[in-house]
Write a protein that holds these residues in place. Structure first.
Motif, short mmCIF file in Angstrom:
data_model
loop_
_atom_site.label_atom_id
_atom_site.label_comp_id
_atom_site.label_asym_id
_atom_site.label_seq_id
_atom_site.Cartn_x
_atom_site.Cartn_y
_atom_site.Cartn_z
N ALA A 1 16.40 16.71 26.07
CA ALA A 1 17.69 16.97 25.43
C ALA A 1 18.58 17.80 26.35
N ALA A 2 17.99 18.79 27.03
CA ALA A 2 18.76 19.66 27.92
C ALA A 2 19.25 18.88 29.14
N VAL A 3 18.39 18.05 29.71
CA VAL A 3 18.80 17.26 30.88
C VAL A 3 19.86 16.24 30.49
N ARG A 4 19.71 15.67 29.30
CA ARG A 4 20.73 14.72 28.83
C ARG A 4 22.09 15.40 28.73
N LYS A 5 22.10 16.58 28.18
CA LYS A 5 23.37 17.32 28.04
C LYS A 5 23.96 17.61 29.42
N LEU A 6 23.09 17.99 30.35
CA LEU A 6 23.53 18.27 31.72
C LEU A 6 24.15 17.03 32.36
N LEU A 7 23.51 15.88 32.18
CA LEU A 7 24.02 14.64 32.77
C LEU A 7 25.33 14.22 32.11
N GLU A 8 25.44 14.43 30.81
CA GLU A 8 26.68 14.09 30.10
C GLU A 8 27.87 14.85 30.68
N GLN A 9 27.62 16.09 31.09
CA GLN A 9 28.69 16.92 31.66
C GLN A 9 29.16 16.41 33.01
N LYS A 10 28.36 15.56 33.67
CA LYS A 10 28.73 15.00 34.97
C LYS A 10 29.55 13.71 34.86
N GLY A 11 29.87 13.30 33.63
CA GLY A 11 30.71 12.14 33.41
C GLY A 11 30.12 10.82 33.86
N PRO A 12 28.93 10.47 33.40
CA PRO A 12 28.32 9.20 33.83
C PRO A 12 29.03 7.99 33.22
N ASN A 13 28.95 6.87 33.92
CA ASN A 13 29.47 5.60 33.38
C ASN A 13 28.61 5.13 32.21
N ALA A 14 27.32 5.42 32.30
CA ALA A 14 26.38 5.03 31.24
C ALA A 14 25.23 6.02 31.25
N LEU A 15 24.67 6.26 30.07
CA LEU A 15 23.55 7.18 29.96
C LEU A 15 22.64 6.70 28.83
N GLU A 16 21.36 6.58 29.13
CA GLU A 16 20.40 6.09 28.15
C GLU A 16 19.14 6.93 28.25
N MET A 17 18.47 7.18 27.12
CA MET A 17 17.24 7.97 27.12
C MET A 17 16.16 7.24 26.33
N ALA A 18 14.93 7.33 26.82
CA ALA A 18 13.80 6.72 26.14
C ALA A 18 12.66 7.72 26.06
N THR A 19 11.83 7.60 25.04
CA THR A 19 10.64 8.45 24.92
C THR A 19 9.43 7.55 24.66
#
Length: 458
Positions: free
Chosen positions: A291-309
């Motif tokens: 969750a923390a890494v996802r938030k960090l990546l979101e702040q970098k303005g990605p074109n696309a972001l996906e997470m899986a567990t």
């Protein structure tokens, strides 16, 4: 009497163990690189005793012996350059022991890496090294090249997991060094001498490997960015925030375009750079870190972001990464994979330098690989590589690439080894003192020069 006939007599075996069959000889003439040499005979060792008898004979008669595992190397390391004997270890493929209490596995060199990983996983244990060819390559080959893979970032390379070796020396003597314990300071580190020695100091016939507890949870994040600079900045931000992912993979625009053509645009996120972040550990900690890494990546303005567990869903995101090499080959161009390593701060510099090389020499160049440790695979994509003129131009581009990598404090190979492919650059990549020490060690352990001759020590 032919060499094969002599060996069948010496080893007291038949044609199924020592063969001169032309098709078998050809199959043992090379690996995944572009050089080959037909050996005089092929020996399929079944035991340490077979290897010992062969090397005693070869040392006495001064016959070249080139050991090979599955033949999935990328630098011509198992090409029998001086003919002689191609020694196949594929039949020595037993997993002798997987012990949960000791957290070790004892294997023969012909065991396929993926088979070992599956066998230890069944006992809730974990063998981290994961070279891209893990479904095809052998543990013996991994030891010979000190293989790595994406998980090197957090877990280290093959050398970090070898606690014991049985090695047949050129004389035929059998050396056992290390063992089942995880710590050992009894004399010099002979394990480190043989791991990564590319079959030039001895033939490994048994390997004892340290295992780890199997992490119960896993999460993967896939992010696409407009530029490599953005992706590289995200990598540095992840580390700055105190995270140590199991893997951190990056890919450039040419790699992604090749994947779009081969796999379809629906499977490849939009953008000119792709970042894959893998996290593992306990369920609660992985959930929080992801969750923390996802938030960090979101702040970098990605074109696309996906997470899986979970293993199954994470592997779906990894499927794209595992297809990059196949997608590049599908272009119809010859893929020359250079596994250079640069300090992590130079990743963007490396990709930009590759773009300048592309413009100068006219070859498309694709960069992808292990962003976490700076081991970026620079793939020169050459048309008509069999043409001597084209090969000469490729070598010119590689001269410039390796010179720049070395100037940054990097190295010309992180995983594949020197073999034949990088023999030309061995002097530039090492000091005179280092080269002399290599020669002295080779002379002590293989005075007749029978083990894998023709490679970078010649």
């Amino acid at each position: 009497m032919t060499l094969g006939e002599k060996l069948r007599q010496e080893l007291s075996v038949d044609g199924s163990v020592v063969t001169d069959d032309p098709a078998v000889l050809k199959a043992h003439s090379g690996d995944k690189w572009f050089a080959s040499e037909i050996p005089d005979t092929v020996v399929f060792a079944r035991s340490t005793d077979d290897v010992s008898k062969l090397l005693r004979f070869a040392s006495r008669e001064k016959i070249p012996v080139t050991a090979r595992g599955a033949g999935y190397g990328y630098v011509g390391g198992c090409v029998p350059a001086h003919k002689g004997v191609a020694l196949s270890l594929k039949r020595m493929n037993r997993i002798k022991d997987v012990n949960f209490s000791d957290a070790i596995a004892v294997v023969e060199p012909g065991v396929i890496t993926a088979d070992l990983k599956a066998a230890v996983r069944a006992q809730r244990l974990f063998y981290p090294p994961d070279p891209a060819s893990l479904k095809d390559c052998s543990i013996g080959g991994n030891v010979a090249t000190n293989a790595g893979g994406p998980r090197c970032l957090k877990y280290g390379v093959t050398r970090n997991y070898v606690t014991g070796l049985e090695v047949v020396l050129a004389s035929g003597e059998v050396l056992r060094t290390g063992g089942r314990v995880h710590k050992n300071k009894t004399g010099f580190n002979l394990l480190g001498l043989f791991v990564g020695s590319e079959g030039m100091l001895g033939v490994v016939t048994e390997i004892t490997l340290r295992l780890l507890p199997l992490p119960p949870a896993r999460a993967t994040l896939s992010a696409a960015f407009a530029t490599m600079a953005q992706a590289a900045a995200a990598v540095q931000q992840i580390f700055a925030a105190g995270f140590l992912p199991a893997s951190l993979e990056i890919a450039d625009s040419f790699t992604l375009e090749a994947a779009r053509r081969d796999l379809g645009t629906a499977l490849v996120p939009a953008g000119s750079a792709h970042l894959l972040v893998d996290l593992d550990g306990q369920e609660e900690s992985v959930r929080g870190e992801a969750a923390a890494v996802r938030k960090l990546l979101e702040q970098k303005g990605p074109n696309a972001l996906e997470m899986a567990t979970g293993e199954i869903e994470c592997e779906k995101l990894w499927a794209l990464r595992r297809e990059f090499s196949n997608a590049l080959r599908a272009t119809g161009l010859t893929k020359l994979n250079e596994d250079v390593v640069v300090p992590r701060s130079h990743i963007v510099d490396l990709v930009e330098f590759a773009a300048r090389l592309q413009a100068k020499h006219g070859f498309p160049i694709a960069c992808f690989g292990h962003a976490g440790d700076g081991n970026i695979h620079v793939n020169i994509m050459a048309d008509d590589y069999d043409n001597p003129e084209i090969r000469s131009r490729v070598d010119g581009a590689l001269d410039e690439l390796f010179a720049q990598v070395l100037a940054w404090g990097g190295v010309i190979t992180g995983e594949h080894g020197i073999g034949l492919a990088k023999k030309r650059w061995w002097p530039e990549a090492t000091s005179e003192v280092a080269r002399q020490l290599h020669q002295e060690l080779k002379q002590v352990l293989d005075p007749n020069g029978i083990l894998n001759p023709g490679k970078f020590l010649d």
